[in-house]
Design an enzyme around this catalytic site. Structure first.
Site, PDB file in Angstrom:
ATOM      1  N   ASP A  96      -9.878   5.466   7.189  1.00  0.00           N
ATOM      2  CA  ASP A  96      -9.080   5.824   6.012  1.00  0.00           C
ATOM      3  C   ASP A  96      -8.838   4.551   5.219  1.00  0.00           C
ATOM      4  OD1 ASP A  96      -8.851   8.541   6.745  1.00  0.00           O
ATOM      5  OD2 ASP A  96      -7.216   8.049   8.115  1.00  0.00           O
ATOM      6  N   LEU A  97      -9.499   4.408   4.093  1.00  0.00           N
ATOM      7  CA  LEU A  97      -9.503   3.166   3.332  1.00  0.00           C
ATOM      8  C   LEU A  97      -8.090   2.693   3.001  1.00  0.00           C
ATOM      9  CD1 LEU A  97     -11.166   0.987   1.887  1.00  0.00           C
ATOM     10  CD2 LEU A  97     -11.166   2.472  -0.146  1.00  0.00           C
ATOM     11  N   ASP A  98      -7.772   1.462   3.445  1.00  0.00           N
ATOM     12  CA  ASP A  98      -6.498   0.792   3.150  1.00  0.00           C
ATOM     13  C   ASP A  98      -5.283   1.594   3.609  1.00  0.00           C
ATOM     14  OD1 ASP A  98      -7.743  -1.406   2.029  1.00  0.00           O
ATOM     15  OD2 ASP A  98      -7.746  -0.550   0.014  1.00  0.00           O
ATOM     16  N   GLU A  99      -5.457   2.416   4.632  1.00  0.00           N
ATOM     17  CA  GLU A  99      -4.337   3.201   5.141  1.00  0.00           C
ATOM     18  C   GLU A  99      -4.143   3.021   6.641  1.00  0.00           C
ATOM     19  OE1 GLU A  99      -4.242   7.251   3.881  1.00  0.00           O
ATOM     20  OE2 GLU A  99      -4.727   6.789   1.799  1.00  0.00           O
TER      21      GLU A  99
ATOM     22  N   LEU B  87       0.837  -1.197   0.000  1.00  0.00           N
ATOM     23  CA  LEU B  87       0.000   0.000   0.000  1.00  0.00           C
ATOM     24  C   LEU B  87       0.874   1.250   0.000  1.00  0.00           C
ATOM     25  CD1 LEU B  87      -2.619  -1.146   2.637  1.00  0.00           C
ATOM     26  CD2 LEU B  87      -2.804  -1.208   0.162  1.00  0.00           C
TER      27      LEU B  87
END
Length: 287
Positions: free
Chosen positions: A229-232, A199
C-alpha cells in the site's frame, strides 16, 4: 567465565498472566543483570510487548546459543515472537537513494561517527549523483538504472545486491522509485522509507508548494515501513517543525529536509535497537 556481555531481548505475544515473571526468572536463572526494561500491554488488542536490555556473563556452557535455546522453552507456552541478540551485533544496512542526498549524507555521517549502531554495507542508486560521496566513505556503490521497460530486471538486481551483502535492513533515503508489490512482500518488515509531510497529506509533485498554498503552520516528515500500500505502511517516527506565513516554498523545502533527515535517522535507530514492534497497520515503539 568472561566479562558480562550485554544483550537485548525483544518479545511480543497475546496478553496473559505470568509473562514478566517467566522472563525475569529466565534471566535470574542465567545469572543476568537487567540494565533496562520496557513493556506495554495493549488492552484494546490484548497484546503484550517487552524489550529487556540485560548483561549476562558468558563462558563455558553459557553462550548466546544456549540463551536462545533455553528461552525458546520459555517463549513457547506464551506463543511469543521473540529475538535475542548481543548489543555488539550491528545490523547490516543497505541504503537506496535517487538525486536528493540530504538523508543519505546524514545517515552516512551518523554511521561513520558512531552515532548510529549500524554498518552501512552498500548504497544503491538509480543515478550516479552521489557516487563520489559514497566512495569517500569507502562503501560500495551500485548504479541500478530503472526504466518502465526494465523495472523487473532492476528489482532482480537489487535483490541480488541485498542478498550478496546479507543486508538486514534496506533504507529508502529519498529513493524516488515505487517498489513492486512482490518486492515489498519479499522484504516485508525490512524496508524503511522517509516521506515528506504527514501522510497522507500533500502526496505527489511539489509537496511543499502544496503546503505553502494551504498556509500550513507545521512542516513534517514521516518514516514508515514499506508495504504494497503505497506510503501507507506502519509509521515508525515523525518529525515536526514550526513554520509561518513568511516562509517561501523553497524555505519550507529546506526546513522539510531537516525534518526528513531527523525522522529517518530516528526510525533507523529505533528499528536497529529493537525498539519497534509492528502490530497490524501501526507500530509500538518502546523508547
Amino acid at each position: 567465565m568472561g566479562a558480562p556481555v550485554e544483550h537485548v531481548l525483544t518479545l511480543d505475544c497475546p496478553e496473559a498472566p505470568g509473562i514478566v515473571h517467566a522472563v525475569s526468572r529466565f534471566l535470574l536463572e542465567h545469572g543476568s543483570d537487567i540494565i533496562d526494561n520496557q513493556q506495554f500491554g495493549d488492552r484494546r488488542d490484548g497484546h503484550f510487548f517487552m524489550r529487556v536490555h540485560f548483561a549476562a556473563t558468558l563462558g563455558g556452557e553459557n553462550t548466546v546459543e544456549t540463551l536462545r535455546r533455553d528461552f525458546a522453552a520459555v517463549a513457547a507456552p506464551f506463543a511469543m515472537r521473540w529475538h535475542l541478540e548481543p548489543t555488539s551485533a550491528r545490523p547490516r544496512v543497505l541504503i537506496m537513494v535517487s538525486r536528493y542526498g540530504h538523508c543519505l549524507n546524514d545517515l552516512l555521517f551518523r554511521a561513520r561517527s558512531g552515532d548510529l549502531p549500524i554498518d552501512v554495507v552498500a548504497v544503491v542508486s538509480n543515478h550516479r549523483d552521489h557516487e563520489a560521496l559514497v566512495a569517500w566513505h569507502g562503501i560500495p556503490f551500485f548504479h541500478v538504472p530503472v526504466t518502465a521497460a526494465a523495472k523487473t530486471e532492476a528489482e532482480a538486481r537489487l535483490l541480488e545486491i541485498v542478498d550478496s551483502f546479507d543486508a538486514d535492513l534496506v533504507v529508502l533515503a529519498r529513493y524516488m522509485q515505487v517498489l513492486s508489490d512482490d518486492l515489498c512482500t519479499r522484504l516485508a518488515g525490512r524496508v524503511i522509507n522517509i516521506h515528506h509531510s504527514f501522510l497522507p497529506s500533500f502526496k505527489g509533485a511539489k509537496p511543499y508548494h502544496q503546503a505553502h498554498d494551504r498556509g500550513v503552520k507545521l512542516v513534517g516528515a514521516t518514516a514508515h515501513y514499506v508495504t504494497a500500500d503505497l506510503d501507507e505502511g506502519p509509521i515508525i517516527a515523525q518529525e515536526v517543525i514550526d513554520v509561518d506565513h513568511s516562509h517561501t516554498p523553497d524555505d519550507l523545502a529546506a526546513i522539510g529536509r531537516d525534518a526528513e533527515s531527523a525522522a529517518l535517522a530516528r526510525a533507523v535507530r529505533w528499528h536497529c535497537e529493537g525498539r519497534v514492534f509492528v502490530q497490524g497497520r501501526r507500530t509500538v515503539v518502546l523508547r
